[in-house]
Scaffold this active site. Structure first.
Site, PDB file in Angstrom:
ATOM      1  N   ARG A   1      -2.052  -9.733  -8.019  1.00 19.07           N
ATOM      2  CA  ARG A   1      -2.865  -8.541  -7.805  1.00 19.07           C
ATOM      3  C   ARG A   1      -3.181  -7.967  -9.188  1.00 19.07           C
ATOM      4  O   ARG A   1      -2.350  -8.039 -10.108  1.00 19.07           O
ATOM      5  CB  ARG A   1      -2.106  -7.510  -6.974  1.00 19.07           C
ATOM      6  CG  ARG A   1      -2.933  -6.259  -6.702  1.00 19.07           C
ATOM      7  CD  ARG A   1      -2.126  -5.185  -5.998  1.00 19.07           C
ATOM      8  NE  ARG A   1      -2.885  -3.940  -5.916  1.00 19.07           N
ATOM      9  CZ  ARG A   1      -2.374  -2.768  -5.570  1.00 19.07           C
ATOM     10  NH1 ARG A   1      -1.092  -2.674  -5.262  1.00 19.07           N
ATOM     11  NH2 ARG A   1      -3.135  -1.694  -5.535  1.00 19.07           N
ATOM     12  N   HIS A   2      -4.383  -7.430  -9.332  1.00 22.08           N
ATOM     13  CA  HIS A   2      -4.748  -6.842 -10.622  1.00 22.08           C
ATOM     14  C   HIS A   2      -3.726  -5.797 -11.055  1.00 22.08           C
ATOM     15  O   HIS A   2      -3.081  -5.146 -10.232  1.00 22.08           O
ATOM     16  CB  HIS A   2      -6.135  -6.199 -10.547  1.00 22.08           C
ATOM     17  CG  HIS A   2      -6.223  -5.078  -9.558  1.00 22.08           C
ATOM     18  ND1 HIS A   2      -5.798  -3.804  -9.851  1.00 22.08           N
ATOM     19  CD2 HIS A   2      -6.676  -5.043  -8.282  1.00 22.08           C
ATOM     20  CE1 HIS A   2      -5.986  -3.025  -8.799  1.00 22.08           C
ATOM     21  NE2 HIS A   2      -6.515  -3.751  -7.829  1.00 22.08           N
TER      22      HIS A   2
ATOM     23  N   GLU B   1      -7.470   2.421 -13.353  1.00 24.20           N
ATOM     24  CA  GLU B   1      -7.584   3.856 -13.636  1.00 24.20           C
ATOM     25  C   GLU B   1      -7.576   4.667 -12.348  1.00 24.20           C
ATOM     26  O   GLU B   1      -7.054   5.782 -12.307  1.00 24.20           O
ATOM     27  CB  GLU B   1      -8.853   4.135 -14.437  1.00 24.20           C
ATOM     28  CG  GLU B   1      -8.822   3.607 -15.874  1.00 24.20           C
ATOM     29  CD  GLU B   1      -7.837   4.344 -16.767  1.00 24.20           C
ATOM     30  OE1 GLU B   1      -7.240   5.341 -16.331  1.00 24.20           O
ATOM     31  OE2 GLU B   1      -7.659   3.913 -17.925  1.00 24.20           O
ATOM     32  N   TRP B   2      -8.141   4.100 -11.280  1.00 24.21           N
ATOM     33  CA  TRP B   2      -8.154   4.827 -10.009  1.00 24.21           C
ATOM     34  C   TRP B   2      -6.829   4.701  -9.265  1.00 24.21           C
ATOM     35  O   TRP B   2      -6.462   5.611  -8.518  1.00 24.21           O
ATOM     36  CB  TRP B   2      -9.323   4.362  -9.142  1.00 24.21           C
ATOM     37  CG  TRP B   2     -10.627   4.994  -9.534  1.00 24.21           C
ATOM     38  CD1 TRP B   2     -10.929   5.596 -10.722  1.00 24.21           C
ATOM     39  CD2 TRP B   2     -11.805   5.089  -8.727  1.00 24.21           C
ATOM     40  NE1 TRP B   2     -12.215   6.055 -10.716  1.00 24.21           N
ATOM     41  CE2 TRP B   2     -12.785   5.753  -9.498  1.00 24.21           C
ATOM     42  CE3 TRP B   2     -12.146   4.667  -7.446  1.00 24.21           C
ATOM     43  CZ2 TRP B   2     -14.069   6.012  -9.018  1.00 24.21           C
ATOM     44  CZ3 TRP B   2     -13.424   4.917  -6.962  1.00 24.21           C
ATOM     45  CH2 TRP B   2     -14.369   5.585  -7.744  1.00 24.21           C
TER      46      TRP B   2
ATOM     47  N   GLU C   1     -11.645  -6.553  -3.214  1.00 24.48           N
ATOM     48  CA  GLU C   1     -10.787  -5.652  -2.456  1.00 24.48           C
ATOM     49  C   GLU C   1     -11.466  -5.272  -1.146  1.00 24.48           C
ATOM     50  O   GLU C   1     -12.689  -5.386  -1.001  1.00 24.48           O
ATOM     51  CB  GLU C   1     -10.496  -4.394  -3.303  1.00 24.48           C
ATOM     52  CG  GLU C   1      -9.683  -3.301  -2.628  1.00 24.48           C
ATOM     53  CD  GLU C   1      -8.312  -3.755  -2.163  1.00 24.48           C
ATOM     54  OE1 GLU C   1      -8.242  -4.632  -1.278  1.00 24.48           O
ATOM     55  OE2 GLU C   1      -7.310  -3.199  -2.649  1.00 24.48           O
TER      56      GLU C   1
ATOM     57  N   ARG D   1      -3.620   1.533   7.043  1.00 21.23           N
ATOM     58  CA  ARG D   1      -2.628   0.525   7.391  1.00 21.23           C
ATOM     59  C   ARG D   1      -2.932  -0.271   8.655  1.00 21.23           C
ATOM     60  O   ARG D   1      -2.372  -1.348   8.838  1.00 21.23           O
ATOM     61  CB  ARG D   1      -1.246   1.175   7.553  1.00 21.23           C
ATOM     62  CG  ARG D   1      -0.802   1.978   6.368  1.00 21.23           C
ATOM     63  CD  ARG D   1      -0.864   1.208   5.072  1.00 21.23           C
ATOM     64  NE  ARG D   1      -0.054  -0.014   5.087  1.00 21.23           N
ATOM     65  CZ  ARG D   1      -0.097  -0.955   4.166  1.00 21.23           C
ATOM     66  NH1 ARG D   1      -0.950  -0.843   3.159  1.00 21.23           N
ATOM     67  NH2 ARG D   1       0.676  -2.010   4.247  1.00 21.23           N
TER      68      ARG D   1
ATOM     69  N   TYR E   1     -13.492   0.360   1.161  1.00 17.36           N
ATOM     70  CA  TYR E   1     -12.949   1.566   1.791  1.00 17.36           C
ATOM     71  C   TYR E   1     -14.014   2.522   2.316  1.00 17.36           C
ATOM     72  O   TYR E   1     -13.699   3.653   2.706  1.00 17.36           O
ATOM     73  CB  TYR E   1     -12.012   2.295   0.826  1.00 17.36           C
ATOM     74  CG  TYR E   1     -10.578   1.845   0.958  1.00 17.36           C
ATOM     75  CD1 TYR E   1      -9.829   2.182   2.086  1.00 17.36           C
ATOM     76  CD2 TYR E   1      -9.969   1.076  -0.017  1.00 17.36           C
ATOM     77  CE1 TYR E   1      -8.517   1.766   2.226  1.00 17.36           C
ATOM     78  CE2 TYR E   1      -8.652   0.653   0.105  1.00 17.36           C
ATOM     79  CZ  TYR E   1      -7.936   1.001   1.230  1.00 17.36           C
ATOM     80  OH  TYR E   1      -6.634   0.583   1.371  1.00 17.36           O
TER      81      TYR E   1
ATOM     82  N   GLU F   1      -2.433  -2.208 -12.693  1.00 20.94           N
ATOM     83  CA  GLU F   1      -2.818  -0.840 -12.328  1.00 20.94           C
ATOM     84  C   GLU F   1      -4.204  -0.505 -12.883  1.00 20.94           C
ATOM     85  O   GLU F   1      -4.496  -0.727 -14.052  1.00 20.94           O
ATOM     86  CB  GLU F   1      -1.806   0.148 -12.889  1.00 20.94           C
ATOM     87  CG  GLU F   1      -2.136   1.603 -12.558  1.00 20.94           C
ATOM     88  CD  GLU F   1      -1.300   2.592 -13.358  1.00 20.94           C
ATOM     89  OE1 GLU F   1      -0.432   3.241 -12.762  1.00 20.94           O
ATOM     90  OE2 GLU F   1      -1.532   2.695 -14.584  1.00 20.94           O
TER      91      GLU F   1
ATOM     92  N   LYS G   1      -6.348  10.257  -2.375  1.00 15.03           N
ATOM     93  CA  LYS G   1      -5.663   9.945  -1.117  1.00 15.03           C
ATOM     94  C   LYS G   1      -4.966  11.167  -0.520  1.00 15.03           C
ATOM     95  O   LYS G   1      -4.979  11.363   0.695  1.00 15.03           O
ATOM     96  CB  LYS G   1      -4.678   8.797  -1.340  1.00 15.03           C
ATOM     97  CG  LYS G   1      -5.380   7.486  -1.663  1.00 15.03           C
ATOM     98  CD  LYS G   1      -4.412   6.382  -2.041  1.00 15.03           C
ATOM     99  CE  LYS G   1      -5.181   5.121  -2.432  1.00 15.03           C
ATOM    100  NZ  LYS G   1      -4.283   4.039  -2.876  1.00 15.03           N
TER     101      LYS G   1
END
EC number: 5.4.2.11
Length: 230
Positions: free
Chosen positions: A8-9, A13-14, A87, A115, A90, A11, A98
């Site tokens: 997984r990439h 910035e978002w 990804e 989820r 969303y 961390e 969030k």
């Protein structure tokens, strides 16, 4: 045995700002850059040698792939990019904090959007600054294919052809494969590989670091699974 390494990439910035990211093309944070380099060092220490690599068309995954391969002294390995490894989209949550989304829509509703396997978040507006419909990198796609929101089910449906056409054949051919992708595109493929139920996948988390390794036999039966360095 052949190896498939999911990274997984690091961390972004978002991630750092606790924002829904999805298809927004956000860069790695300083910590994320170091995580990608450290992933490569773990790969080198484990003696894993790749024959090819795949990543998404989003810079945080592309940079993670390049940084990891460089740190593993395998930057020469061919890399193919595909939107199918992006990804999860969303939708209208993209760019929202969030915690603030939970205040606006309620904790339970946001938890379901995040989820659940098959519940879609609100659609992203076509004129949103992050809309993929006007993004040049998707110009070759039919507009009807470009999502306005995705759940994990839809993410798997668009990632699965890439698994069947690219990743699985390479593994069957005895090649070690690196996949630099995203939390939910990796979760979707893990669901397929391990044949997890819709409920079981809800509890699966993919961290930004370290990389996840799957080992397969010549018939592509899963033999072992582990995180590097653990």
């Amino acid at each position: 045995m052949v190896k498939l390494v999911f990274a997984r990439h690091g961390e972004s910035e978002w991630n750092k700002a606790n924002l829904f990211t999805g298809w927004a093309d956000v860069d790695l944070s300083e910590k994320g850059t170091q995580q990608a380099i450290d992933a490569g060092k773990l790969i080198q220490a484990a003696g894993i040698e790749f024959d090819l690599a795949f990543t998404s068309v989003l810079k945080r995954a592309i940079k993670t792939t390049n940084l990891a391969l460089e740190a593993a002294d395998q930057l020469w390995v061919p890399v193919e990019k595909s939107w199918r490894l992006n990804e999860r989209h969303y939708g209208g949550l993209t760019g929202k904090n969030k915690a603030e989304a939970a205040e606006q829509f309620g904790d339970e509703q946001v938890h379901i959007w995040r989820r659940s396997y098959d519940v879609l978040p609100p659609d992203m507006a076509k004129d949103d600054e992050h809309s993929a419909h006007t993004d040049r990198r998707y110009a070759s796609l039919d507009d009807s294919v470009i999502p306005d929101a995705e759940n994990l089910k839809v993410t798997l449906e668009r990632a699965l052809p890439f698994w069947e056409d690219k990743i699985a054949p390479a593994l069957k051919d005895g090649k070690n494969v690196f996949v630099g992708a995203h939390g939910n595109s990796i979760r979707a493929l893990v669901k397929h590989i391990k044949q997890l139920s819709d409920d079981e996948i809800m509890d699966v988390e993919i961290p930004n670091f370290p990389p996840l390794v799957f080992e397969f036999d010549e018939k592509l039966n899963l033999v072992s699974e582990y995180y590097l360095g653990k």
